[in-house]
Structure formats: C-alpha cells, structure tokens
Design an enzyme around this catalytic site. Sequence first.
Site, PDB file in Angstrom:
ATOM      1  N   GLY A 101       0.780  -1.232   0.000  1.00  0.00           N
ATOM      2  CA  GLY A 101       0.000   0.000   0.000  1.00  0.00           C
ATOM      3  C   GLY A 101       0.810   1.280   0.000  1.00  0.00           C
ATOM      4  N   GLY A 161       2.847   2.174  -2.447  1.00  0.00           N
ATOM      5  CA  GLY A 161       3.005   2.669  -3.809  1.00  0.00           C
ATOM      6  C   GLY A 161       4.167   2.068  -4.566  1.00  0.00           C
ATOM      7  CE  LYS A 162       5.974  -3.688  -2.683  1.00  0.00           C
ATOM      8  NZ  LYS A 162       5.030  -3.534  -1.581  1.00  0.00           N
ATOM      9  CB  THR A 163       2.561  -1.620  -8.180  1.00  0.00           C
ATOM     10  OG1 THR A 163       2.730  -2.853  -7.494  1.00  0.00           O
ATOM     11  CG2 THR A 163       2.185  -1.909  -9.624  1.00  0.00           C
ATOM     12  CB  SER A 164       1.905   3.636  -8.540  1.00  0.00           C
ATOM     13  OG  SER A 164       2.197   3.834  -7.187  1.00  0.00           O
ATOM     14  CG  ASP A 223       2.872  -7.980  -4.627  1.00  0.00           C
ATOM     15  OD1 ASP A 223       2.387  -8.931  -3.994  1.00  0.00           O
ATOM     16  OD2 ASP A 223       2.716  -6.796  -4.314  1.00  0.00           O
ATOM     17  CB  THR A 257      -1.481  -2.720  -2.397  1.00  0.00           C
ATOM     18  OG1 THR A 257      -0.921  -2.418  -3.671  1.00  0.00           O
ATOM     19  CG2 THR A 257      -0.686  -3.833  -1.750  1.00  0.00           C
TER      20      THR A 257
END
Length: 586
Positions: free
Chosen positions: A23, A25-28, A50, A505
């Site tokens: 949550g 913001g790793k992916t973004s 992930d 997430t």
Amino acid sequence: MTDLFHPNSMNFTPFLFFTGKGGVGKTSTACATAVTLADMGKRVLLVSTDPASNLQDVFEIELKNEPTAIPSVPNLFAANLDPETAAHAYKEKVVGPYRGKLPEAVIATMEEQLSGACTVEIAAFDEFSTLLTNKELTAQFDHILFDTAPTGHTLRLLQLPTAWSGFLDESTHGASCLGPLAGLDAKKTLYKESVEALSNPEKTTLLLVTRPDSSPLQEAARASKELREIGLKNQYLLVNGVMKDYVQGDEVSMALFTRQTRALDGIPVELKGLKTFEIPLVPFNIAGVQNIRKLFAFEQGESVQVEEKAALHIPSLKTLIEDLAESNKRVIFTMGKGGVGKTTVASAIAIGLAEKGQRVHLTTTDPAAHLEYVLHGEQGKITVSRIDPKAEVEKYQQEVISQAQDALDEEGLAYLEEDLRSPCTEEIAVFRAFADIVEKAKEEVVVIDTAPTGHTLLLLDAAQSYHKEIARSTGEVPQSVQNLLPRLRNPEETSVVIVTLAEATPVHEASRLQDDLKRADIEPKWWVINQSFYSTKTTDPLLRGRAMSEVQWIQEVQQKSNNHCVMIPWQSEDTVGYQKLKALTV
C-alpha cells in the site's frame, strides 16, 4: 531539502528493486520509473513478483510470465511472474514422492509447511533469479526493474549451507514455515549468482518505498537495516505521497500536512544516511499510461479537476458493534496487513461493546502502547492486556531449539534458528499467548488485535494430527491452543473482522487474507474500511481527488464482504484515549 524523484535525471544501475510495505506505492512508483526510462529511449523490462500485483490493471493489458511489449510505450516490456503457481509446483515436487508412503497427517503437515508466505517468496526468488542470471535476456535491456524485493529473512535462509544439504530431506525438526528446501540443490549456483548480483552496487539499486507516516517509515527502517546487514547496501529512500502545502481552513488538509511533517521530522535513524527523494501526493489513481506519465510531472498547486461520482452509503462502525453485541460473539479478532489500523479498530470495538454493558478483555500486540487507556490497565468494563511479540517469539524459539538441539549439528541448528525468524513463527508464538488469555477470560468478551492467518491455523491444526502419528521434535501445541482452534471455526462464538484501506494493494491483500481464512474453515463476516477520505468533508481538491479514487475500492469491498462493510473517516487527530475511540462508535 529532499529532492523530488525524477528518474530522467538519475544514473541508474541495470537492476532496480522496489520494496516496501503493502500500500505504499511500490507498483505505481516502479511503473512510472519504467515508463520514464523507456520514454528516454532505454530498453526496459518491468517484472512483478508480487502475488497481489495489479501490474496488468496499471497498464490495462494482459500480462504473462514472459516479457510482453507494452503497445503504448515503445521500449517497455513487462512480465507478471506468478509466484503462487511456482510455489504450488515447488510444493508438489517436494511432497509428491512421499504420497502413499507416509501417513496422511504427515503429508498434510508437509503441505501446510510449504503453503506460507515465505515459501511463495522462495518461489518468487526462484523465478526472478532465472531472469537475473540469464545473460542472453539481460543483454537485451538497459534496465530490469523488479516490483518487490526479497526480504532479509529469505536471503539469509538461502545463504545458509544447510539449505543445500541432504539434512533437510530427513529432518523432522518442525520448520515453522518454509519446511524442507528439498529440490533446490540443482539451483545452488543460480541462487549464489543472484545474491552476488543483488549485493553488487554497480549492478543493483534497492529503492525503499514508503509513505510519510510513522508505521511505513519504521518498516522501511527495519528492511533497510536487515538488507544492509547481508550486503545490499546501495539503497535509496523514496517517500511517496507527500503533501507540499495545505488548504487554509480545511481541517483535513491541515491535519494531514501536519501529521506528515511530524513523521518526516522524526524519521528513523537507520534511514537518515540514505539518499532520499520525495514523490508528491497526486489526486488520481495510477492506472493507464497517461496517469503513469503524470506521476512524476504533477505539481501540487496546479488546477485539479475532480470527477464527482455517485454517492455510496456505507454504515459506520456502530453498525458492526451492534451486530457483534446482538449475536453475542465471545471472541473477536481484527485482522489485516500492517498499517491499516487494526489496533485502533480493535480498541474501538472493545469500547463500543463495553458501552453496551458487556465485560470486555482487550488484548493487543501494539508495540507502541500509546493508547491512554492501555496504560491505565482497566477502564470501566474493559480489562486490557499487552502481549510482547518479541518476548513470545524468543520463548517459543527457545522451546523448539531446546527440544531439537540434541538431534542437530551446528549447521542444522543455524538453519532452524533462521527458520524460526519467519513471519509464521511470530504468528504461532503470539497466538499461543492469545489462547492463554482466552482460556482464562471465562466471563468476558475477548477482543484480540491481530488474528493469525489461515496458514498458521492450519499449521497448528496439522501439528496436532502429526503428534498423533509420529514423535516429533518441535514446540508442543498447548491445550489452550487446541481448545481455541475449534472455537475460531464456530461462527456462533467467534467473529473475524478484516480491516483495510480503500486502496488497491490493501484491498487485494485483504481479499487474499479472506481466502486464506476460508481455507481454514473460517468465514469472516465484516470488513472495516479505515481512514477514508471519501467519508470526510474535505474541500481540498487534491484530497477530494483521492476521495473519488477510493470509490472503486469501496465498491470492491462491498462485493467481497457481501455488503457487510462499515467505514471510518480519516481522522484529523491521532485516535488515542478512551473518548476519541468512543467517538468512532457513535
């Protein structure tokens, strides 16, 4: 002054690993970095390992485990590795040869040992190690970005000589989580090369993604220290979602700005030496290439167009508390990923039930112990106890090691000690302490902050069956735990409440927790959406945009919970003390 994160002005290594709590913001952040580098003319591969990845939602394209070209971004390729599928295949490879040869209870225990988060992480490491060391593939790209890095625990485990010995094929020491690492010996060289690549500062950069909040910052500090100790020293800190200013007269806007400033002023010492960058808070979801490109270009203060959406009517926490009281639940767990507010929700539920005249025992693992009523021990009809996870884990570790040490050599003990640092070990140790409290609380409703996962419950359940079949050197399952397991499965007596945030997430992870519990024959009824901007009266265009971006996740929670969900608005002040917690329940 901290710099803004602009990948186009940075000299990156070939491998970039993004890590951080769910949550943050790793992916973004990984997606926006990948797109920026590709727009600069670099050939880029973005890989997610992930299990809760929403990578294909972000790019709005179906992805697989082979690099797929992103049509709207020349030079960019993406792959969505599925570690759960890999973990299933890995589990079957280990367990398969023993089917029909060992008792079913033994097989069940082996399978459950290989069903935890650590095994999935091992499988993920296996998947990206193949990419990391594939010279033919890496030669095709200037940068390979990994959305999710391995933890220090997994890397330490894989570096132990015992992990590659025949000892594991025969051991019955009772690994709490990973179980045997049999079947990996053929990949010893591959893993060694991968760990060397990770530790090489000319090849790899670790980007610790966090939010300007105390809990994610503490988590980032722990990860930084743990990974630095095993050689991953080339680290950057990315603080995502920073407010640069607030709207005068808007209570929510001012409070969020103040809270973030306070958190960043108190940044943990482990992070102070890292090169730190900020990413501003944006009023939109990071989905679609257009929004991805806007992430690093967005400047707070620029005009924000908020698309208002149809109103949703989600009841307050009061509705959940009334249901728990009317149905006469005796054991109530709050469950969710770190940082979603489990302690606050558990405390508010306890106060809400006490205000209805019930005698309540609230037990928490909150290490901060900052809630005023916790410090007072007892208020009104609430008795409060605190469990120290560190002390419980140490006690459990000593118990297991003392029973196994006569049968193990030095390397075997080293493996066992590392295995006992797994997340499942903490869950088991803490659950044993919870079970003791529930056993003693005969005339009280017991509210427990943090439930064990379905995996841990099944592991404990399997261990009981295992004991009946074979003598085993492991921590005993106490009578109190044996008594509590069937009570947890009785919906007339027990309720598990899932806590989440209205973001991608946390909702994905909460959904996986629900599936995990169902596997253990536990059906959560209620979900709590905590800290929602949607249910505030903010007029700040930036925060109003965030509020509207919550709508799709609120609707998903409604669907996942069969409309048994309640919402707590984002709180302008820290929710500490009896009266502030009580205010959440009315």
